[in-house]
Write an enzyme that holds these catalytic residues in place. Sequence first.
Site, short mmCIF file in Angstrom:
data_model
loop_
_atom_site.label_atom_id
_atom_site.label_comp_id
_atom_site.label_asym_id
_atom_site.label_seq_id
_atom_site.Cartn_x
_atom_site.Cartn_y
_atom_site.Cartn_z
N HIS A 205 0.80 -1.23 0.00
CA HIS A 205 0.00 0.00 0.00
C HIS A 205 0.83 1.27 0.00
CE1 HIS A 205 1.04 -0.26 4.24
NE2 HIS A 205 0.72 1.02 4.34
C1 UD1 Z 1 -1.98 5.16 6.27
C2 UD1 Z 1 -0.67 5.58 6.93
C3 UD1 Z 1 0.36 4.49 6.73
C4 UD1 Z 1 -0.15 3.16 7.21
C5 UD1 Z 1 -1.46 2.86 6.51
C6 UD1 Z 1 -2.05 1.56 6.97
C7 UD1 Z 1 -0.24 7.99 6.88
C8 UD1 Z 1 0.58 9.06 6.26
N1 UD1 Z 1 -0.13 6.80 6.30
O1 UD1 Z 1 -1.74 5.08 4.87
O2 UD1 Z 1 1.53 4.81 7.47
O3 UD1 Z 1 0.80 2.16 6.93
O4 UD1 Z 1 -2.37 3.92 6.81
O5 UD1 Z 1 -3.20 1.26 6.27
O6 UD1 Z 1 -0.92 8.24 7.86
N2 UD1 Z 1 -9.04 5.00 1.98
C9 UD1 Z 1 -10.30 4.47 1.89
N3 UD1 Z 1 -10.88 4.05 3.04
C10 UD1 Z 1 -10.27 4.13 4.25
C11 UD1 Z 1 -9.00 4.69 4.32
C12 UD1 Z 1 -8.39 5.11 3.19
O7 UD1 Z 1 -10.87 4.36 0.83
O8 UD1 Z 1 -10.87 3.71 5.26
C13 UD1 Z 1 -8.37 5.42 0.74
C14 UD1 Z 1 -8.60 6.84 0.36
O9 UD1 Z 1 -8.72 6.89 -1.01
C15 UD1 Z 1 -7.33 7.54 0.79
C16 UD1 Z 1 -6.28 6.45 0.63
O10 UD1 Z 1 -6.97 5.24 0.89
O11 UD1 Z 1 -7.05 8.67 0.01
C17 UD1 Z 1 -5.14 6.59 1.57
O12 UD1 Z 1 -5.58 6.69 2.93
P1 UD1 Z 1 -4.67 7.48 4.00
O13 UD1 Z 1 -5.25 7.37 5.35
O14 UD1 Z 1 -4.37 8.84 3.50
O15 UD1 Z 1 -3.28 6.72 3.96
P2 UD1 Z 1 -2.94 5.16 3.83
O16 UD1 Z 1 -2.36 4.92 2.49
O17 UD1 Z 1 -4.07 4.31 4.29
#
Ligand code: UD1
Length: 361
Positions: A205
């Site tokens: 991811h």
């Molecule tokens: C975040 C953490 C990362 C961790 C990961 C575990 C930061 C900078 N990164 O990354 O360190 O390893 O979580 O999963 O905090 N999204 C959904 N549903 C959700 C959550 C996210 O659809 O419940 C999608 C959204 O499109 C979002 C993308 O995933 O833009 C990324 O989510 P985000 O929380 O920004 O970072 P992660 O890549 O999940």
Amino acid sequence: MKIHLIVGARPNFMKAMPVYNELKSNCNDWDIKLVHTGQHYDYEMSKVFFEVLSLPEPDIFLDVRSGTHGEQTGKLIERIEKVLMEHKPEIVMVFGDVNSTLAGSIAAAKLGIKIAHIEAGLRSFDRTMPEEINRVVTDVLSDYLFVTEKSGIENLKREGIDERKIFFVGNTMIDTLYKILPKCSEEDLKKFNLKKNDYILVTLHRPSNVDDRDRLEEIMRILEEIGSKKPVIFPVHPRTKKMLKNFNIKTENILLINPLNYKDFLTLERYAFCVITDSGGIQEETTCLNVPCITLRPNTERPITEEIGTNIVLRDRPISDIIKMMDNIYEGRWKKGRIPDLWDGNAAKRIVEILKESFKF
Ligand code: UD1
């Protein structure tokens, strides 16, 4: 004593659970609040973890959701600050290295509230990783730095952090692993149609792997090749799902499934032939489970997993080298791991003892 535990993203929940339980059972006169920022909000990324870990509904939910780093972190700080101003806790506890960790510590520091950081001191020395920035800033602002491995102590001392604030306590995520592991049985593999030691578990991811079309295409091509020998099962993070769709990448030999709850995921990890990942925590879990782990990253902030554990980081070698690395596993030449010091299931107990002692009147 008022304490707020701030969680927001999937890996936070496993790290917080044992500390929350320990506080609840040992600090009866403390006011303990669980604040969920809502950084992760899908059922499979959040609520299901609360269910499997028997964590109660959060006391406060902030519903921040996704955005650019600036948008998300800004919203997080604003909403966490409001909560802290209203409830006035004496101490805020933050976990790991996600944006909710950073925001929680900035909001608390500006209000003069003491900060306890669980999993302090880890460093990849790679500022292109958003998590590295979160770690460095959180640590500089923290008053209690609870460290999981000895590299953390060295890093913090080198950065000039007062030694009296640094506590080597072990790993609360591993506390959770030991708690849930007895519930993970070989029987449970049946629902995935898999057999013990006969499949490869994949998770990816990191933006550096999944946001770049060429890189993601190449990784998936190699996984396809691996999948022609043994089943490859890949629970797909929402970010990765979105990118596979955007880049129109199709697979045949890879079993793509939705993100799993913690117990099912741990079951797959426990019985895997090997794990291929870019996660932080999975490098640690596989070391504890003595399962070979190949980490698709240029570096690791958890060097103990390579030094004494079962992890090997790909670093700057070509992705196709995974196949060569896997040959070593097939031929029984993978290193045997040891469990790092203090990863014994009692980290949360140590943390709570330290806090109780420190806040004794
Ligand atoms: C975040 C953490 C990362 C961790 C990961 C575990 C930061 C900078 N990164 O990354 O360190 O390893 O979580 O999963 O905090 N999204 C959904 N549903 C959700 C959550 C996210 O659809 O419940 C999608 C959204 O499109 C979002 C993308 O995933 O833009 C990324 O989510 P985000 O929380 O920004 O970072 P992660 O890549 O999940």
